[in-house]
Design a protein around this motif. Structure first.
Motif, PDB file in Angstrom:
ATOM      1  N   THR A 405      14.977  27.145 -10.116  1.00 17.48           N
ATOM      2  CA  THR A 405      13.894  28.008 -10.605  1.00 17.48           C
ATOM      3  C   THR A 405      12.639  27.837  -9.765  1.00 17.48           C
ATOM      4  OG1 THR A 405      14.740  27.981 -12.865  1.00 17.48           O
ATOM      5  CG2 THR A 405      12.413  28.518 -12.591  1.00 17.48           C
ATOM      6  N   ARG A 406      12.298  26.602  -9.432  1.00 13.80           N
ATOM      7  CA  ARG A 406      11.087  26.346  -8.648  1.00 13.80           C
ATOM      8  C   ARG A 406      11.263  26.752  -7.182  1.00 13.80           C
ATOM      9  NH1 ARG A 406       6.916  26.854 -11.060  1.00 13.80           N
ATOM     10  NH2 ARG A 406       5.722  25.450  -9.696  1.00 13.80           N
ATOM     11  N   MET A 407      12.463  26.596  -6.629  1.00 13.65           N
ATOM     12  CA  MET A 407      12.723  27.093  -5.273  1.00 13.65           C
ATOM     13  C   MET A 407      12.506  28.609  -5.235  1.00 13.65           C
ATOM     14  SD  MET A 407      13.806  24.709  -2.958  1.00 13.65           S
ATOM     15  CE  MET A 407      14.868  25.607  -1.824  1.00 13.65           C
ATOM     16  N   ASP A 408      13.010  29.316  -6.227  1.00 12.98           N
ATOM     17  CA  ASP A 408      12.809  30.769  -6.301  1.00 12.98           C
ATOM     18  C   ASP A 408      11.328  31.107  -6.446  1.00 12.98           C
ATOM     19  OD1 ASP A 408      15.524  31.305  -6.059  1.00 12.98           O
ATOM     20  OD2 ASP A 408      15.868  31.444  -8.226  1.00 12.98           O
ATOM     21  N   HIS A 409      10.620  30.300  -7.224  1.00 14.14           N
ATOM     22  CA  HIS A 409       9.183  30.514  -7.407  1.00 14.14           C
ATOM     23  C   HIS A 409       8.447  30.408  -6.070  1.00 14.14           C
ATOM     24  CE1 HIS A 409       5.004  29.855  -8.590  1.00 14.14           C
ATOM     25  NE2 HIS A 409       5.039  28.712  -7.921  1.00 14.14           N
ATOM     26  N   TYR A 410       8.749  29.356  -5.291  1.00 12.08           N
ATOM     27  CA  TYR A 410       8.032  29.182  -4.019  1.00 12.08           C
ATOM     28  C   TYR A 410       8.434  30.242  -2.999  1.00 12.08           C
ATOM     29  CZ  TYR A 410       6.202  24.823  -5.832  1.00 12.08           C
ATOM     30  OH  TYR A 410       5.532  23.894  -6.604  1.00 12.08           O
ATOM     31  N   ALA A 411       9.654  30.740  -3.080  1.00 11.86           N
ATOM     32  CA  ALA A 411      10.063  31.834  -2.198  1.00 11.86           C
ATOM     33  C   ALA A 411       9.185  33.053  -2.426  1.00 11.86           C
ATOM     34  CB  ALA A 411      11.535  32.179  -2.427  1.00 11.86           C
ATOM     35  N   GLU A 412       8.868  33.300  -3.705  1.00 10.55           N
ATOM     36  CA  GLU A 412       8.029  34.453  -4.041  1.00 10.55           C
ATOM     37  C   GLU A 412       6.558  34.179  -3.750  1.00 10.55           C
ATOM     38  OE1 GLU A 412       7.011  37.312  -7.900  1.00 10.55           O
ATOM     39  OE2 GLU A 412       8.746  35.968  -7.950  1.00 10.55           O
ATOM     40  N   ALA A 413       6.100  32.984  -4.093  1.00 16.20           N
ATOM     41  CA  ALA A 413       4.672  32.669  -3.958  1.00 16.20           C
ATOM     42  C   ALA A 413       4.251  32.477  -2.502  1.00 16.20           C
ATOM     43  CB  ALA A 413       4.347  31.407  -4.761  1.00 16.20           C
ATOM     44  N   LEU A 414       5.124  31.877  -1.699  1.00 14.92           N
ATOM     45  CA  LEU A 414       4.765  31.531  -0.317  1.00 14.92           C
ATOM     46  C   LEU A 414       5.388  32.472   0.708  1.00 14.92           C
ATOM     47  CD1 LEU A 414       5.341  27.664  -0.604  1.00 14.92           C
ATOM     48  CD2 LEU A 414       3.143  28.849  -0.717  1.00 14.92           C
ATOM     49  N   GLY A 415       6.366  33.261   0.289  1.00 19.24           N
ATOM     50  CA  GLY A 415       7.115  34.075   1.235  1.00 19.24           C
ATOM     51  C   GLY A 415       8.296  33.278   1.780  1.00 19.24           C
ATOM     52  N   ASN A 416       9.310  34.006   2.204  1.00 17.69           N
ATOM     53  CA  ASN A 416      10.527  33.323   2.643  1.00 17.69           C
ATOM     54  C   ASN A 416      11.099  33.966   3.900  1.00 17.69           C
ATOM     55  OD1 ASN A 416      12.528  31.306   2.331  1.00 17.69           O
ATOM     56  ND2 ASN A 416      13.901  32.729   1.277  1.00 17.69           N
ATOM     57  N   ALA A 417      10.209  34.330   4.810  1.00 12.67           N
ATOM     58  CA  ALA A 417      10.630  35.041   6.022  1.00 12.67           C
ATOM     59  C   ALA A 417      11.606  34.232   6.865  1.00 12.67           C
ATOM     60  CB  ALA A 417       9.398  35.413   6.857  1.00 12.67           C
ATOM     61  N   HIS A 418      11.502  32.910   6.804  1.00 16.27           N
ATOM     62  CA  HIS A 418      12.348  32.062   7.644  1.00 16.27           C
ATOM     63  C   HIS A 418      13.430  31.329   6.858  1.00 16.27           C
ATOM     64  CE1 HIS A 418       9.691  32.872  11.015  1.00 16.27           C
ATOM     65  NE2 HIS A 418       8.674  32.662  10.191  1.00 16.27           N
ATOM     66  N   GLY A 419      13.604  31.691   5.602  1.00  8.90           N
ATOM     67  CA  GLY A 419      14.687  31.121   4.802  1.00  8.90           C
ATOM     68  C   GLY A 419      14.443  29.725   4.286  1.00  8.90           C
ATOM     69  N   TYR A 420      13.203  29.251   4.336  1.00  4.20           N
ATOM     70  CA  TYR A 420      12.921  27.881   3.908  1.00  4.20           C
ATOM     71  C   TYR A 420      13.208  27.665   2.421  1.00  4.20           C
ATOM     72  CZ  TYR A 420      10.339  27.589   8.360  1.00  4.20           C
ATOM     73  OH  TYR A 420       9.967  27.613   9.686  1.00  4.20           O
ATOM     74  N   TRP A 421      13.106  28.744   1.626  1.00  2.89           N
ATOM     75  CA  TRP A 421      13.252  28.615   0.169  1.00  2.89           C
ATOM     76  C   TRP A 421      14.522  29.296  -0.339  1.00  2.89           C
ATOM     77  CZ3 TRP A 421      10.344  24.988  -1.682  1.00  2.89           C
ATOM     78  CH2 TRP A 421       9.169  24.644  -0.990  1.00  2.89           C
ATOM     79  N   THR A 422      15.429  29.622   0.571  1.00  2.00           N
ATOM     80  CA  THR A 422      16.700  30.206   0.160  1.00  2.00           C
ATOM     81  C   THR A 422      17.566  29.123  -0.478  1.00  2.00           C
ATOM     82  OG1 THR A 422      16.596  31.854   1.928  1.00  2.00           O
ATOM     83  CG2 THR A 422      18.762  31.426   0.943  1.00  2.00           C
ATOM     84  N   VAL A 423      17.972  29.350  -1.705  1.00  2.00           N
ATOM     85  CA  VAL A 423      18.728  28.338  -2.448  1.00  2.00           C
ATOM     86  C   VAL A 423      20.171  28.282  -1.943  1.00  2.00           C
ATOM     87  CG1 VAL A 423      19.569  27.651  -4.734  1.00  2.00           C
ATOM     88  CG2 VAL A 423      17.266  28.628  -4.474  1.00  2.00           C
ATOM     89  N   SER A 424      20.661  27.086  -1.732  1.00  2.00           N
ATOM     90  CA  SER A 424      22.061  26.878  -1.363  1.00  2.00           C
ATOM     91  C   SER A 424      22.969  27.508  -2.415  1.00  2.00           C
ATOM     92  CB  SER A 424      22.335  25.371  -1.270  1.00  2.00           C
ATOM     93  OG  SER A 424      23.651  25.061  -1.641  1.00  2.00           O
ATOM     94  N   PRO A 425      24.002  28.255  -1.996  1.00  2.00           N
ATOM     95  CA  PRO A 425      24.942  28.823  -2.973  1.00  2.00           C
ATOM     96  C   PRO A 425      25.550  27.755  -3.884  1.00  2.00           C
ATOM     97  CG  PRO A 425      25.293  29.812  -0.819  1.00  2.00           C
ATOM     98  CD  PRO A 425      24.298  28.700  -0.623  1.00  2.00           C
TER      99      PRO A 425
END
Length: 444
Positions: A405-425
């Protein structure tokens, strides 16, 4: 929790010795004499590790001056141990006498194991590996001591890849317990069996890793350092970040990321990142660890230069106005918005949760055999508190659902252009099923 964590590690260290594909019928090769090529800080510690276990060691350097420097490091280390009453003088001298020096690489030809410990530069490693492939006797094992580089590529140029593996010793090598043994795609089973047995003889806790950038430990440490530096550009100070890491209420490590890199050498960390990016495999993000890379260019190499993330008054770390100004300068140059404050909770989550996500990726890719191996690496080699059980154990205590949940939150809050917050399947799958990362098993 502390009691469960310690029991978890007790069994995890024993499980790490069990390697898939190595049965009781896998016979080890005979190793009576060890060679060490490169007798700097790492090489000298590696040589001492083997001499302490009773092995005769051949030391090889490029010049007599370099060899004298290396043997001087060894003599001073033993003298310090004697002075502290941990070793008798006659025993120290016996170990020193077990080492013979040379400036001729061909003098490694009678060694059963050669550990190459030259500078962490791929071109240099490849050049040395080519020569060792021709010099080492048939059946000799060639180990490349590297913290990040492609062991398969190094093995290939020897012309005898089945004899080659990686050995990632931790500094100081004669003291630190952990040894990451890197199994290449062509490493022969008996080579792996031999080195795992040698690790026990020299008092190391060995964990096998597959080949990838940084292996298990440094691959996870890379995302930890990435977020530490990103938050500094956003407005956090090194002392705030290190304070969260060092506080037992949060993580409880002995040293935070900025203090750790200042002590190890900012230049050492920066060169590794620069080499990774230069090789084409590193991030394509222009701002990736730009703080560390710029500090390196400007001569801010940590304690040894009197300034890095901190300014140093003797050994005391104090706030550095120069580094804070550099963080502001780089934030402006790369369009990074600075904030007045970053909460302790955010610092904690941004340091730990991407590491846990990287651990899940490491498991999915088969780099680590089992989740417990990751915890052994971090508690034995990186100062992660044993009473916390390691990052995987801690992830299960926190709850994988919260982490996702928090990884998804930071992807939205900080942006995820480089995949830093993409959650492992794998991590998302386990979280949705209410399962633990520690219980995951590779079925392949």
């Amino acid at each position: 929790m502390q009691s469960r964590a310690l029991r978890h590690l007790f069994f995890a260290e024993r499980a790490a010795r069990k390697i898939p594909g190595l049965g009781r019928d896998t016979a080890a090769r005979n190793v009576e004499k060890v060679g060490v090529l490169g007798v700097g800080t790492m090489g000298s510690g590696i040589a001492m590790s083997f001499a302490n276990a009773g092995f005769p060691v051949r030391l090889v350097e490029t010049s007599q001056e370099a060899l004298d420097r290396g043997t001087g490091l060894i003599a001073r280390a033993y003298a310090s141990t004697v002075k502290r009453g941990l070793l008798r003088e006659e025993d120290a001298q016996a170990r020193i006498s077990a080492m013979t020096g040379s400036t001729d690489m061909s003098d490694l030809s009678d060694c059963d194991l050669v550990v190459e410990a030259v500078f962490e530069d791929m071109d240099l490693k490849l050049s040395v590996a080519r020569k060792l492939g021709g010099i080492c006797k048939p059946g000799a094992i060639i180990a490349t001591n590297t913290s990040t580089l492609d062991v398969d590529r190094i093995a290939q140029v020897t012309g005898r890849a089945s004899d080659v593996l990686g050995t990632h010793f931790f500094s100081p090598a004669h003291i630190m317990r952990l040894l990451e043994v890197v199994r290449g795609k062509d490493t022969a089973p008996d080579v792996l069996e031999t080195v795992m047995g040698l690790a026990r003889k020299i008092g190391k806790t060995a964990v096998v890793s597959g080949v990838c950038y940084g292996f298990i430990g440094n691959r996870m440490a890379e995302v930890y350092m990435r977020e530490s530096e990103a938050m500094q550009l956003e407005g956090a100070t090194p002392s705030q970040i290190d304070g969260v890491v060092e506080n037992p209420a949060h993580l409880g490590l002995a040293m935070g990321p900025s203090r750790m890199l200042d002590m190890a050498g900012v230049d050492v960390g920066a060169r590794t990142v620069i080499e990774w990016i230069k090789g084409g495999e590193g991030p394509k993000d222009p701002a990736y660890r730009i703080l560390c890379r710029t500090m390196f260019e400007r001569g801010l190499h940590g304690q040894k230069t009197g300034g890095g993330y901190y300014r140093y008054e003797g050994r005391q770390a104090v706030h550095s106005d120069e580094t804070e100004a550099l963080s502001r300068e780089l934030a402006q140059a790369y369009g990074i918005v600075r904030r007045d404050s970053i909460s302790y909770e955010e610092i904690f989550e941004r340091l730990l949760f991407p590491m846990i996500n990287e651990a899940a990726l490491i498991l999915e890719e088969g780099i680590a055999y089992r989740p417990d191996d990751i915890d052994v690496v971090w508690t034995s080699g990186y100062g992660f508190p044993a009473w916390r059980g390691g990052p995987v154990f801690m992830a299960d205590e926190i709850g994988l659902d919260r982490i996702v949940t928090r990884m998804d939150h930071y992807a939205e809050a900080l942006g995820n252009a480089h995949g830093y917050w993409t959650v492992s399947p794998l991590l998302r799958r386990l979280a949705e099923a209410g399962k633990r990362l520690s219980d995951w098993q590779n079925k392949s």
